[in-house]
Design an enzyme around this catalytic site. Structure first.
Site, PDB file in Angstrom:
ATOM      1  CE1 TYR A  49       1.521  -5.095  -0.340  1.00  0.00           C
ATOM      2  CE2 TYR A  49       3.861  -5.622  -0.334  1.00  0.00           C
ATOM      3  CZ  TYR A  49       2.698  -5.305   0.347  1.00  0.00           C
ATOM      4  OH  TYR A  49       2.715  -5.209   1.719  1.00  0.00           O
ATOM      5  CG  ASN A 112       2.117   0.278   6.324  1.00  0.00           C
ATOM      6  OD1 ASN A 112       2.968  -0.568   6.037  1.00  0.00           O
ATOM      7  ND2 ASN A 112       0.970   0.368   5.692  1.00  0.00           N
ATOM      8  CG  HIS A 115       0.410  -7.852   4.159  1.00  0.00           C
ATOM      9  ND1 HIS A 115      -0.316  -7.182   3.208  1.00  0.00           N
ATOM     10  CD2 HIS A 115       0.004  -9.144   4.100  1.00  0.00           C
ATOM     11  CE1 HIS A 115      -1.129  -8.048   2.595  1.00  0.00           C
ATOM     12  NE2 HIS A 115      -0.954  -9.239   3.113  1.00  0.00           N
TER      13      HIS A 115
HETATM   14  P1  IDP Z   1      -3.027  -2.216   3.570  1.00  0.00           P
HETATM   15  O1  IDP Z   1      -1.612  -2.676   3.815  1.00  0.00           O
HETATM   16  O2  IDP Z   1      -3.583  -1.490   4.768  1.00  0.00           O
HETATM   17  O3  IDP Z   1      -3.939  -3.323   3.093  1.00  0.00           O
HETATM   18  P2  IDP Z   1      -3.009  -1.218   0.829  1.00  0.00           P
HETATM   19  O4  IDP Z   1      -3.842  -0.081   0.333  1.00  0.00           O
HETATM   20  O5  IDP Z   1      -3.354  -2.593   0.387  1.00  0.00           O
HETATM   21  O6  IDP Z   1      -2.951  -1.103   2.427  1.00  0.00           O
HETATM   22  O7  IDP Z   1      -1.498  -0.895   0.399  1.00  0.00           O
HETATM   23  C1  IDP Z   1      -0.496  -1.867   0.494  1.00  0.00           C
HETATM   24  C2  IDP Z   1       0.748  -1.224   1.057  1.00  0.00           C
HETATM   25  O8  IDP Z   1       1.236  -0.251   0.136  1.00  0.00           O
HETATM   26  C3  IDP Z   1       0.541  -0.441   2.353  1.00  0.00           C
HETATM   27  O9  IDP Z   1       0.564  -1.251   3.494  1.00  0.00           O
HETATM   28  C4  IDP Z   1       1.699   0.540   2.309  1.00  0.00           C
HETATM   29  O10 IDP Z   1       2.918  -0.094   2.720  1.00  0.00           O
HETATM   30  C5  IDP Z   1       1.789   0.857   0.832  1.00  0.00           C
HETATM   31  N1  IDP Z   1       1.031   2.052   0.467  1.00  0.00           N
HETATM   32  C6  IDP Z   1      -0.298   2.135   0.264  1.00  0.00           C
HETATM   33  N2  IDP Z   1      -0.668   3.387  -0.084  1.00  0.00           N
HETATM   34  C7  IDP Z   1       0.476   4.113  -0.086  1.00  0.00           C
HETATM   35  C8  IDP Z   1       0.768   5.487  -0.375  1.00  0.00           C
HETATM   36  O11 IDP Z   1      -0.114   6.304  -0.715  1.00  0.00           O
HETATM   37  N3  IDP Z   1       2.078   5.861  -0.271  1.00  0.00           N
HETATM   38  C9  IDP Z   1       3.057   5.009   0.073  1.00  0.00           C
HETATM   39  N4  IDP Z   1       2.841   3.704   0.345  1.00  0.00           N
HETATM   40  C10 IDP Z   1       1.569   3.267   0.267  1.00  0.00           C
HETATM   41 MG    MG Z   2      -4.015  -4.367   1.274  1.00  0.00          MG
END
Ligand code: IDP
Ligand code: MG
Length: 156
Positions: A49, A112, A115
Site C-alpha cells: 500500500y 471492503n 483487493h
Molecule cells: P481499491 O481497493 O478499490 O483499489 P484504493 O483507492 O486503491 O481502492 O484504496 C485501497 C484500500 O484503501 C481500499 O480498498 C480500502 O480498504 C482503503 N481505503 C481507500 N479509501 C479509503 C477511505 O477513504 N477510508 C478508509 N479506507 C479507505
Molecule cells: Mg487500488
C-alpha cells in the site's frame, strides 16, 4: 490471458466468506493458479500500500490488513484484471452495486473485503510480491473448451 492478484482481506476471512467469494471467481470461469492463507507482515503491507502512504486512512489500512490472516489468490483468465475489478465493485461497500462482491457482502468503506490489482503493471508487481514462481501452478482444465471458444489461435 492475464493473471491478477486477489486478496481476501481479514474481514472476509473472519466472516467466513472466503469460500463464497472464491466460488464467484470459479463460477465466472476464471482459473485459480495460486492460493494461500497467510498473515501479512507490516513490511509487506507497507510495500503493497506504498502508493497510499500520504493518505489519512493509511495507518488504519495497514493495521487492518495485518490484524488477521488473509487469503491470497492468483486468478487467471481472459481479461482477468478488469473482469475481477468489475466483480469486486466500487471501493466503498456503502456504494458498491448489488451483484458485486463488495456490494453484496458488506456496507463498510474501509472493511471492503477484497483487493484486486488495477493494471497489468500492478498485477505483475503484486503477484511477485505475494507468490514465488513455484507457488503459481498453471494447468489446463478440461472445461476450458467450454469456458472459451478454442477454435481460433487464442481462447476467445
Ligand atoms: P481499491 O481497493 O478499490 O483499489 P484504493 O483507492 O486503491 O481502492 O484504496 C485501497 C484500500 O484503501 C481500499 O480498498 C480500502 O480498504 C482503503 N481505503 C481507500 N479509501 C479509503 C477511505 O477513504 N477510508 C478508509 N479506507 C479507505
Ligand atoms: Mg487500488
Amino acid at each position: 490471458m492475464e493473471t491478477t492478484l486477489i486478496i481476501l482481506k481479514p474481514d472476509a476471512v473472519q466472516r467466513g466468506l472466503s469460500g463464497r467469494i472464491i466460488s464467484r471467481f470459479e463460477d465466472k470461469g476464471l482459473q485459480i493458479v495460486g492460493m494461500k492463507l497467510m498473515r501479512i507482515s507490516g513490511e509487506l503491507a507497507a510495500d503493497h500500500y506504498g502508493v497510499h502512504k500520504e493518505r489519512p486512512f493509511y495507518n488504519s489500512l495497514v493495521s487492518f490488513m495485518t490484524s488477521s490472516p488473509v487469503v491470497v489468490l492468483a486468478v487467471m483468465g481472459n481479461n482477468a484484471i478488469a473482469v475481477s475489478r468489475k466483480m469486486m465493485g466500487a471501493t466503498f461497500g456503502s456504494n458498491a452495486e448489488p451483484g458485486t462482491i463488495r456490494g453484496d457482502f458488506g456496507v463498510s468503506n474501509s472493511f471492503n473485503l477484497i483487493h484486486g490489482s488495477d493494471s497489468p503493471e500492478a498485477a505483475k508487481e503484486e503477484l511477485e510480491r505475494f507468490f514465488t514462481r513455484e507457488e503459481l501452478v498453471e494447468c489446463g482444465r478440461a472445461i476450458d473448451t467450454w469456458v472459451y471458444d478454442m477454435s481460433g489461435d487464442e481462447p476467445e
